[in-house]
Scaffold this motif. Structure first.
Motif, PDB file in Angstrom:
ATOM      1  N   CYS A  67       2.609  -6.189  -2.884  1.00  0.00           N
ATOM      2  CA  CYS A  67       3.491  -7.155  -3.558  1.00  0.00           C
ATOM      3  C   CYS A  67       2.658  -8.023  -4.503  1.00  0.00           C
ATOM      4  O   CYS A  67       1.654  -8.616  -4.094  1.00  0.00           O
ATOM      5  CB  CYS A  67       4.182  -8.024  -2.503  1.00  0.00           C
ATOM      6  N   CYS A 106      10.363  -9.109  -0.442  1.00  0.00           N
ATOM      7  CA  CYS A 106       9.089  -8.887   0.241  1.00  0.00           C
ATOM      8  C   CYS A 106       9.201  -9.514   1.632  1.00  0.00           C
ATOM      9  O   CYS A 106       9.558 -10.675   1.767  1.00  0.00           O
ATOM     10  CB  CYS A 106       7.948  -9.540  -0.553  1.00  0.00           C
ATOM     11  N   CYS A 124       6.543 -12.679   1.673  1.00  0.00           N
ATOM     12  CA  CYS A 124       6.716 -13.921   0.901  1.00  0.00           C
ATOM     13  C   CYS A 124       8.168 -14.184   0.489  1.00  0.00           C
ATOM     14  O   CYS A 124       8.445 -15.214  -0.103  1.00  0.00           O
ATOM     15  CB  CYS A 124       5.806 -13.914  -0.335  1.00  0.00           C
TER      16      CYS A 124
HETATM   17 ZN   LIG Z   1       5.225 -10.782  -1.251  1.00  0.00          ZN
END
Ligand SMILES: [Zn+2]
Length: 253
Positions: free
Chosen positions: A202, A226, A229
């Motif tokens: 990511c 993701c 995050c």
């Molecule tokens: Zn991420």
């Protein structure tokens, strides 16, 4: 282009639009404060100039008074000296001599005072000249900046209107739940919040996403976040291929 890709593309566009809107709004907020700072600097300088002018006027008054006193006393000395020639009595003669001495001493004191006064006057006038030229420069700077800021304000407002239009177009393509998710994380995470994933990593947090999520992402059917995050992610290859196709099309044409 598939609907999924169109949605991702519009999300990325939305992010760019929102970034620009944010910058423009920051400018719109900061511009009046900057103008205020300049105006208060100008006011301070004007006060300094006024104060210096008052000081100089006071010194000039003092100097003129000294000049008059010196002249008056000079006349007295002259008269006394004339009288002195007509006096024969030695006692009276001595008294007049002492008086002349005293008057001359007084005037010498005044001359000294005048010298230091003139030095002070020169210093104050020098300071005044410097302050006045600073004031003129600042006034020019302010009127120029005012023009610049007004121009910028106008173009910023026009650009904002354009962006609002673009934003509405992008919002139409993105599904409502995704849009709310985008807005939610945008308000809480550092930008960007729509990021690509290349080779399983990511770009938002630089951490690998689970292989299963990566597989789903590569299928390009649903918009994912993701797991680490929470940023909205898309597969970098989806758009790399798009660009290639566009390029090859362009080459054929
Ligand atoms: Zn991420």
């Amino acid at each position: 282009m598939s609907l999924y890709l169109k949605q991702v593309e519009q999300l990325v566009a939305l992010q760019m639009i929102d970034d620009e809107i944010m910058q423009l709004n920051t400018f719109l907020k900061s511009a009046p404060a900057e103008m205020e700072r300049m105006e208060s600097r100008l006011l301070e300088l004007k006060e300094t100039v006024a104060h210096l002018k008052e000081t100089i006027a006071m010194i000039v008054t003092q100097r003129d008074q000294l000049d008059r006193d010196i002249e008056d006393t000079g006349m007295k000395i002259k008269k006394s000296k004339n009288k002195l020639m007509m006096v024969n009595n030695s006692k009276e003669h001595q008294a007049m001599m002492r008086e002349i001495d005293n008057l001359e001493k007084t005037n010498r004191g005044r001359e000294e005072e005048k010298i230091s006064l003139l030095e002070e006057l020169a210093r104050q006038e020098e300071t005044l000249a410097a302050s006045q030229s600073e004031l003129t420069a600042l006034q020019q700077e302010i009127s120029q900046k005012k023009k610049q800021i007004n121009q910028k304000l106008q173009s910023a407002k026009a650009r904002l209107e354009t962006l609002q239009g673009l934003r509405a177009g992008a919002e139409e393509v993105v599904p409502k739940p995704i849009l709310s998710r985008y807005q939610f994380i945008r308000a809480r995470l550092s930008q960007p919040v729509v990021v690509s994933v290349g080779e399983g990593i990511c770009k938002g947090c630089n951490i690998s996403i689970p292989p299963q999520t990566y597989n789903v992402l590569q299928k390009g059917e649903q918009i994912l976040s993701c797991p680490n995050c929470q940023r909205i992610i898309y597969w970098s290859e989806h758009f790399a291929k798009e660009e290639e196709t566009e390029e090859s099309k362009a080459a054929v044409a």
